[in-house]
Write a protein that holds these residues in place. Structure first.
Motif, PDB file in Angstrom:
ATOM      1  N   UNK A  30      -6.542   6.994   2.110  1.00 21.39           N
ATOM      2  CA  UNK A  30      -5.874   5.605   2.073  1.00 21.39           C
ATOM      3  C   UNK A  30      -4.924   5.781   1.334  1.00 21.39           C
ATOM      4  N   UNK A  31      -4.825   6.423   0.354  1.00 21.80           N
ATOM      5  CA  UNK A  31      -4.089   6.274  -0.933  1.00 21.80           C
ATOM      6  C   UNK A  31      -2.785   7.067  -0.169  1.00 21.80           C
ATOM      7  N   UNK A  32      -2.599   7.811   0.318  1.00 24.97           N
ATOM      8  CA  UNK A  32      -1.544   7.817   0.845  1.00 24.97           C
ATOM      9  C   UNK A  32      -0.950   6.814   1.693  1.00 24.97           C
ATOM     10  N   UNK A  33      -1.257   6.056   3.155  1.00 23.59           N
ATOM     11  CA  UNK A  33      -1.608   5.427   4.557  1.00 23.59           C
ATOM     12  C   UNK A  33      -1.454   3.874   3.487  1.00 23.59           C
ATOM     13  N   UNK A  34      -2.088   3.590   2.619  1.00 17.17           N
ATOM     14  CA  UNK A  34      -2.530   2.056   2.498  1.00 17.17           C
ATOM     15  C   UNK A  34      -2.084   1.476   1.525  1.00 17.17           C
ATOM     16  N   UNK A 259     -10.633  -8.807   7.866  1.00 17.03           N
ATOM     17  CA  UNK A 259      -9.413  -8.099   8.495  1.00 17.03           C
ATOM     18  C   UNK A 259      -9.207  -7.721  10.114  1.00 17.03           C
ATOM     19  N   UNK A 260     -10.340  -8.876  11.048  1.00 22.63           N
ATOM     20  CA  UNK A 260     -10.275  -8.576  12.251  1.00 22.63           C
ATOM     21  C   UNK A 260      -9.517  -9.916  13.155  1.00 22.63           C
ATOM     22  N   UNK A 261      -9.075 -10.355  11.908  1.00 22.48           N
ATOM     23  CA  UNK A 261      -8.335 -12.389  12.765  1.00 22.48           C
ATOM     24  C   UNK A 261      -7.445 -11.714  11.991  1.00 22.48           C
ATOM     25  N   UNK A 262      -6.063 -12.929  13.041  1.00 22.95           N
ATOM     26  CA  UNK A 262      -5.012 -13.009  12.525  1.00 22.95           C
ATOM     27  C   UNK A 262      -4.119 -12.830  10.966  1.00 22.95           C
ATOM     28  N   UNK A 301      -3.509  -2.713   5.526  1.00 21.93           N
ATOM     29  CA  UNK A 301      -1.949  -1.764   4.839  1.00 21.93           C
ATOM     30  C   UNK A 301      -1.170  -3.360   4.958  1.00 21.93           C
ATOM     31  N   UNK A 302      -1.653  -4.196   5.653  1.00 20.55           N
ATOM     32  CA  UNK A 302      -0.839  -5.700   5.448  1.00 20.55           C
ATOM     33  C   UNK A 302      -1.331  -6.665   4.428  1.00 20.55           C
ATOM     34  N   UNK A 303      -2.659  -6.345   4.641  1.00 16.19           N
ATOM     35  CA  UNK A 303      -3.928  -7.029   3.032  1.00 16.19           C
ATOM     36  C   UNK A 303      -2.844  -6.488   2.205  1.00 16.19           C
ATOM     37  N   UNK A 304      -2.920  -4.669   1.604  1.00 15.15           N
ATOM     38  CA  UNK A 304      -2.306  -4.720   0.752  1.00 15.15           C
ATOM     39  C   UNK A 304      -1.179  -5.032   0.540  1.00 15.15           C
TER      40      UNK A 304
END
Lengths: 317, 317
Positions: A30-34, A259-262, A301-304
């Motif tokens: 997750x560190x690398x990807x998110x 996180x499942x929402x738009x 990713x968008x959240x981060x």
């Protein structure tokens, strides 16, 4: 995450946990990807009690099963000692590997289950809806209950001590199911043990004290200890923070289902939480509970990114 | 209770609900055997939505299953009207039979599911751990959500109106799972509908507004309405009552699991709850949630006696 699922297709869950090379790899994914601000050790809260010989198994799709649940004083008395170095030393080796691989400035968070939540698995034999056996052990056999809790405090203090010695820079104490208790039960049967555990840890390592469904327990959890108190989504962040006092930090409090929402919905929620935090130092943005299977990775990713952008990294850890 | 289990050995759950003679018998069993101060209609919160054609079934040991869950605007739009008199008139007939059989002075309490909790079954297709589909319908398709809730308000108002016309003297609105929501979600997606439903009922029939896990929602539930607010065991009775205001009555708040403990433990808990109620009028002693299967019947009898004895019937309804 796809990379994790690829590993899980080849290895059982416990197998992954017990292999420091692979567990370190999973910790770093997750560190690398998110782009998150800290790494969280890949492990499970029940690893440290497997050596008690209760018959731990991770059944497919069912979560943990304890084949010999503890429901009597006799069963509690018969539990053997746990030598954390020889029995769960693989976790400490994972910690050392992750620390070597992490970019400077990115902390590694270790964790353990809090005594109540671990005890609930040991007594119920797995997850539960009503925690009937756990509560009945408290109510009807308080001596057995307190003995089990004291044993878990001792093992867990040594387990977290080992993680800290190996290099974790903060520890999280997961009391995930403590919200099923009446406040009076928490005060009498849980608080003294959680406090003893937190006090047994080195004072210079921050402790995150986490629970869910704890709206009426927050002040008591704070009394038990911790530098950061977790707030799930069922309490407003500002109300929860007021309840525990602004001299303690908080972590939370996005509903994992959001996180499942738009993405526009996610953004509204991030903004609302940051507004409730009011720009104060000492708010760690996080989900209110663990991420759910099937959560779209691109939403995470968008959240981060949103949290970084909207908070200008103010208040993040 | 053994008498109920004997009937269930011969009839399916829905079959019992739909047979006014048997449903009345089941309603009266606890009154005769336990000495409680009121009768509660034997029925199920999903009876009134079965006519929507969603494929309701009570699967053995699994609780309700909805074979055609509602997850889109199209599915919500296609729902047909429900004529409560012809479709669930059997409930009203049960009410009339119970009223004729009840001793004078013993009130009959009717009930319905609150719109959120009923919607959650319709959208999830059964019980859920995370209420993912329900929340996603709220978040991503708010128009479909509000349309479904408005439909449930309308059906439920007519359903409770029918129960009241048939003779129930109070109604309980079960929002059993509403505690999974963030307060902001409750305010936006639930409160207006629960309020509309409560306002649509005749003003002279007391409404008990019930939920669980609601420590952080109590003030909002009170805002939605009700003459009595339910408090589960996860909040101290005095703290919960303060949060909603002493001008409203409360119901609760014994943890149903306590009934599995020794009678001396039960007695301690009863005493503690009555002390927190402080002798104020407007406290209805009750469990914080439904009674669990396998609860020892003799413990329930003992509880009723303890409450009568320790409260000197002060504050009971």
């Amino acid at each position: 995450m796809p990379a994790y699922r690829a590993l899980r297709a080849r290895y059982g869950f416990l197998e992954l946990c017990k292999n420091p090379e692979l567990a370190a790899e999973v910790t770093l994914q997750p560190v690398a990807e998110l782009g998150v601000d800290a790494a969280i050790l890949f492990a499970d809260i029940l690893l440290v009690v497997e050596p008690l010989g209760v018959g731990l198994e991770f059944a497919k799709g069912e979560g943990p099963v304890i084949h010999r649940p503890l429901r009597t004083m006799e069963a509690v008395t018969n539990l053997g000692p746990v030598d954390v170095e020889s029995e769960v030393g693989f976790v400490f080796e994972t910690v050392r590997r992750v620390r070597r691989a992490l970019p400077p400035g990115l902390p590694l968070i270790g964790f353990a289950g809090a005594p109540f939540t671990v005890a609930s698995y040991l007594v119920e034999g797995g997850p539960s809806r009503d925690y009937r056996y756990t509560k009945c052990l408290m109510y009807d056999e308080p001596e057995a209950w307190h003995r089990l809790m004291a044993l878990l405090v001792d093992v867990t203090a040594r387990y977290l001590g080992g993680q800290i010695a190996a290099g974790v820079q903060a520890v999280q104490l997961f009391d995930s199911w403590v919200g099923v208790l009446a406040p009076e039960d928490y005060r009498r049967f849980v608080l003294p043990h959680s406090r003893a555990l937190i006090r047994a840890l080195p004072g210079d390592v921050p402790v995150i004290h986490f629970g869910t469904g704890t709206a009426a327990l927050l002040a008591l959890m704070r009394e038990a200890g911790g530098d950061v108190i977790g707030l799930d989504w069922r309490v407003d962040l500002d109300a929860g923070w007021r309840a525990i006092g602004h001299d303690v930090a908080v972590q939370g409090n996005l509903d994992p289902v959001v996180l499942f929402a738009r993405p526009s919905v996610i953004q509204d929620r991030v903004r609302a939480i940051l507004e409730r935090a009011g720009g104060r130092a000492g708010h760690i943005f996080n989900l209110g509970h663990g991420i759910l299977p099937q959560t779209p990775v691109e939403h995470v990713k968008a959240l981060v990114d949103m949290v970084h952008q909207l908070s200008d990294r103010r208040g993040t850890a």
